[in-house]
Design an enzyme around this catalytic site. Structure first.
Site, PDB file in Angstrom:
ATOM      1  N   ASP A  57      14.963  86.091 -40.079  1.00 47.73           N
ATOM      2  CA  ASP A  57      15.498  86.818 -38.919  1.00 47.73           C
ATOM      3  C   ASP A  57      14.737  86.452 -37.638  1.00 47.73           C
ATOM      4  O   ASP A  57      13.500  86.498 -37.617  1.00 47.73           O
ATOM      5  CB  ASP A  57      15.385  88.336 -39.182  1.00 47.73           C
ATOM      6  CG  ASP A  57      16.189  89.153 -38.182  1.00 47.73           C
ATOM      7  OD1 ASP A  57      15.920  89.039 -36.969  1.00 47.73           O
ATOM      8  OD2 ASP A  57      17.094  89.885 -38.616  1.00 47.73           O
ATOM      9  N   ARG A  59      14.182  87.937 -35.034  1.00 44.50           N
ATOM     10  CA  ARG A  59      13.461  89.006 -34.337  1.00 44.50           C
ATOM     11  C   ARG A  59      12.114  89.351 -34.977  1.00 44.50           C
ATOM     12  O   ARG A  59      11.436  90.277 -34.545  1.00 44.50           O
ATOM     13  CB  ARG A  59      14.349  90.266 -34.282  1.00 44.50           C
ATOM     14  CG  ARG A  59      15.652  90.041 -33.528  1.00 44.50           C
ATOM     15  CD  ARG A  59      16.653  91.141 -33.852  1.00 44.50           C
ATOM     16  NE  ARG A  59      17.003  91.134 -35.288  1.00 44.50           N
ATOM     17  CZ  ARG A  59      17.800  92.047 -35.863  1.00 44.50           C
ATOM     18  NH1 ARG A  59      18.311  93.022 -35.125  1.00 44.50           N
ATOM     19  NH2 ARG A  59      18.071  91.975 -37.150  1.00 44.50           N
TER      20      ARG A  59
HETATM   21 ZN   LIG Z   1      15.946  89.995 -42.761  1.00 46.53          ZN
END
Ligand SMILES: [Zn+2]
Length: 222
Positions: A57, A59
């Site tokens: 991910d 982020r």
């Molecule tokens: Zn994830």
């Protein structure tokens, strides 16, 4: 400015192929202004004390969220921060980190709202990735009694994110790579964290393990 200082959130539409290269130029200029010898020092070699196994991910970047810099964390990322013992990529990273770099800590870091975990909780087919997500469904099955009792869906997802981190910490401990390090009295801790994208805060799952003493007997190597 340090290499990991705060940067504003950009509209991702403003990120183009060219802007990445311009960004690199800016990074080099600003870093050299701060420390003309920065890249020479980094190029001399790496001795990171930590291996990070995190989610892909965008982020959840290891360095920024722990306020560390290049050279300080050896990183492996995949969808939903999985430790699968037939994954040659993960095993190679782990072997190199433990046996060559001699890291002192391996940290599995999951995060709330993980798309991989959410997808694994549905009955939908997503294609090839279903085979990867199957491992998360296995984690669900292991903890189904507790998970099925949680009626709030977000709460149940959060709990599965936490169980998934804990199971992957155990998966690390089950490897011969980690157990051999312990057998050879190498200092090595295996830890599990969950990051909240919403608050920026890391929750330590308190499953830190430093030997195989409490491991289910069948997994323990001599
Ligand atoms: Zn994830």
């Amino acid at each position: 400015m340090s290499p990991n200082s705060y940067r504003p959130i950009h509209d991702t539409n403003s990120i183009s192929y060219d802007s990445l290269l311009q960004g690199n130029q800016k990074f080099v200029e600003e870093t050299l202004k701060e420390d003309p010898d920065y890249f020479n020092k980094l190029a001399a070699g790496q001795t990171p004390p930590v291996l990070w196994i995190g989610c892909a991910d965008s982020r959840v970047p290891a360095n920024q969220i722990t306020n560390t810099s290049p050279g300080e964390i050896f990183v492996h990322r995949n969808i939903a921060n999985m430790v699968i013992h037939s994954d040659m990529n993960m095993l190679s990273v782990l072997d190199y980190a433990v046996n060559v770099l001699k890291v002192k800590h391996v940290i599995v870091t999951g995060h709330y709202g993980c798309g991989g975990v959410i997808a694994a909780m549905t009955h939908q087919q997503f294609g090839l990735i279903d085979n990867w997500l199957r491992h998360i469904k296995d984690v669900y099955r292991l903890h189904a009694t507790e998970l099925d009792q949680i009626t709030d869906e977000k709460e149940r997802t959060d709990k599965l994110v936490e169980f998934n981190v804990i199971e992957n910490v155990y998966n690390l401990c089950k490897t011969s790579i980690v157990q051999n390090a312990w057998k050879n009295n190498q200092q090595l801790g295996v830890h599990g964290w969950v990051y909240s994208i919403q608050t920026g805060i890391i929750k330590d799952m308190k499953v830190s393990t430093y030997d195989n003493a409490n491991m289910a007997d069948v997994f323990r190597f001599k």
